[in-house]
Motif scaffolding. Sequence first.
Motif, PDB file in Angstrom:
ATOM      1  N   CYS A  56      -7.586  29.607  78.420  1.00  0.00           N
ATOM      2  CA  CYS A  56      -8.853  30.159  77.764  1.00  0.00           C
ATOM      3  C   CYS A  56      -9.664  28.800  77.545  1.00  0.00           C
ATOM      4  O   CYS A  56     -10.987  29.167  77.394  1.00  0.00           O
ATOM      5  CB  CYS A  56      -8.442  30.596  76.376  1.00  0.00           C
ATOM      6  N   GLU A 103     -17.328  19.738  75.245  1.00  0.00           N
ATOM      7  CA  GLU A 103     -17.664  20.677  74.267  1.00  0.00           C
ATOM      8  C   GLU A 103     -16.798  20.189  73.061  1.00  0.00           C
ATOM      9  O   GLU A 103     -17.214  20.033  71.844  1.00  0.00           O
ATOM     10  CB  GLU A 103     -17.102  22.065  74.170  1.00  0.00           C
ATOM     11  N   ASP A 146      -6.359  27.855  65.516  1.00  0.00           N
ATOM     12  CA  ASP A 146      -7.094  26.652  65.678  1.00  0.00           C
ATOM     13  C   ASP A 146      -5.937  25.679  66.118  1.00  0.00           C
ATOM     14  O   ASP A 146      -6.154  24.618  66.954  1.00  0.00           O
ATOM     15  CB  ASP A 146      -7.704  26.267  64.330  1.00  0.00           C
ATOM     16  N   ASP A 161      -7.868  36.522  72.753  1.00  0.00           N
ATOM     17  CA  ASP A 161      -8.320  36.003  74.025  1.00  0.00           C
ATOM     18  C   ASP A 161      -6.618  35.218  74.564  1.00  0.00           C
ATOM     19  O   ASP A 161      -6.243  35.759  75.541  1.00  0.00           O
ATOM     20  CB  ASP A 161      -9.222  34.996  74.203  1.00  0.00           C
ATOM     21  N   LYS A 210     -13.237  30.396  78.631  1.00  0.00           N
ATOM     22  CA  LYS A 210     -14.166  30.497  77.502  1.00  0.00           C
ATOM     23  C   LYS A 210     -14.646  29.317  76.621  1.00  0.00           C
ATOM     24  O   LYS A 210     -15.572  29.632  76.003  1.00  0.00           O
ATOM     25  CB  LYS A 210     -13.492  31.435  76.568  1.00  0.00           C
ATOM     26  N   GLY A 211     -13.911  28.166  76.740  1.00  0.00           N
ATOM     27  CA  GLY A 211     -14.387  27.153  75.793  1.00  0.00           C
ATOM     28  C   GLY A 211     -13.577  27.051  74.547  1.00  0.00           C
ATOM     29  O   GLY A 211     -13.079  28.067  74.171  1.00  0.00           O
ATOM     30  N   TYR A 212     -13.403  26.107  73.902  1.00  0.00           N
ATOM     31  CA  TYR A 212     -12.646  25.906  72.595  1.00  0.00           C
ATOM     32  C   TYR A 212     -13.293  26.885  71.549  1.00  0.00           C
ATOM     33  O   TYR A 212     -12.635  27.662  71.004  1.00  0.00           O
ATOM     34  CB  TYR A 212     -12.830  24.419  72.254  1.00  0.00           C
ATOM     35  N   ALA A 213     -14.642  26.616  71.481  1.00  0.00           N
ATOM     36  CA  ALA A 213     -15.156  27.469  69.942  1.00  0.00           C
ATOM     37  C   ALA A 213     -15.335  28.888  70.270  1.00  0.00           C
ATOM     38  O   ALA A 213     -15.169  29.808  69.149  1.00  0.00           O
ATOM     39  CB  ALA A 213     -16.579  27.152  69.677  1.00  0.00           C
ATOM     40  N   ARG A 214     -15.396  29.504  71.440  1.00  0.00           N
ATOM     41  CA  ARG A 214     -15.574  30.886  71.949  1.00  0.00           C
ATOM     42  C   ARG A 214     -14.270  31.492  71.831  1.00  0.00           C
ATOM     43  O   ARG A 214     -14.127  33.072  72.011  1.00  0.00           O
ATOM     44  CB  ARG A 214     -16.478  31.161  73.049  1.00  0.00           C
ATOM     45  N   THR A 215     -12.845  30.942  72.026  1.00  0.00           N
ATOM     46  CA  THR A 215     -11.703  31.536  72.311  1.00  0.00           C
ATOM     47  C   THR A 215     -11.124  32.222  71.038  1.00  0.00           C
ATOM     48  O   THR A 215     -11.181  31.579  70.244  1.00  0.00           O
ATOM     49  CB  THR A 215     -10.811  30.400  72.749  1.00  0.00           C
ATOM     50  N   THR A 216     -10.738  33.332  71.034  1.00  0.00           N
ATOM     51  CA  THR A 216     -10.017  34.054  69.990  1.00  0.00           C
ATOM     52  C   THR A 216      -8.714  34.406  70.002  1.00  0.00           C
ATOM     53  O   THR A 216      -8.230  33.910  71.054  1.00  0.00           O
ATOM     54  CB  THR A 216     -10.626  35.604  69.659  1.00  0.00           C
TER      55      THR A 216
END
Length: 198
Positions: free
Chosen positions: A14, A108, A47, A27, A18-24
């Motif tokens: 992920c 990022e 987190d 996901d 998707k990147g660090y901040a956008r990963t839920t």
Amino acid sequence: MGHREDLLEGAKRCLLEKGYARTTARDIVAASGANLASIGYHYGSKDALMRQAVIASTEEWGAGIVRTPDAGGGQAPDADPLGRFAAVWEQVLQRIATEPQFIAAQVEVLGLLPRDAALREAVGEVLPEGGEELVAAFEGVPGAEVDAETARVVGSFYRALLTGLMVQSLLAPDRMPTGRDLATALRRVTTGAVPGPE
């Protein structure tokens, strides 16, 4: 693999996709095949898992530099230092060029550090090891032979170059220097020698 390892692998995927901040959390569950509750059970929070994914991905990428056949320029540690410097950077620059998702994720994360104390602490804990590995790769010596002060000072120099090149690869990939260019620049900075035409 167990759920803990599956989650970490899913989080690393992920991070790239998707990147660090956008990963839920969802996901990560979808990418890992684990269940939502297992994130809290194994890592405490999404987190915390993502921080671990950043560290694991970075360590794996750094270990790849050390393991590359041309680490040390394929030369003995007492060989031409500038030649070895150029050869290892060629290998690193090749990896940067072929792994843009990893580079984007790293940049990022760097941007998030000032506002995320937990992430900053997690990344800060592995910086000394990273410096040791970079010095070992560029000098062609075992990591165990790199003392703490050399890892701090020289490792910081290599890390600064690496970070700058990662950012540059995202901004202007068609204008990246070569390993030889970097060696030429280092020669000029340290000796004032201006290279002549070749």
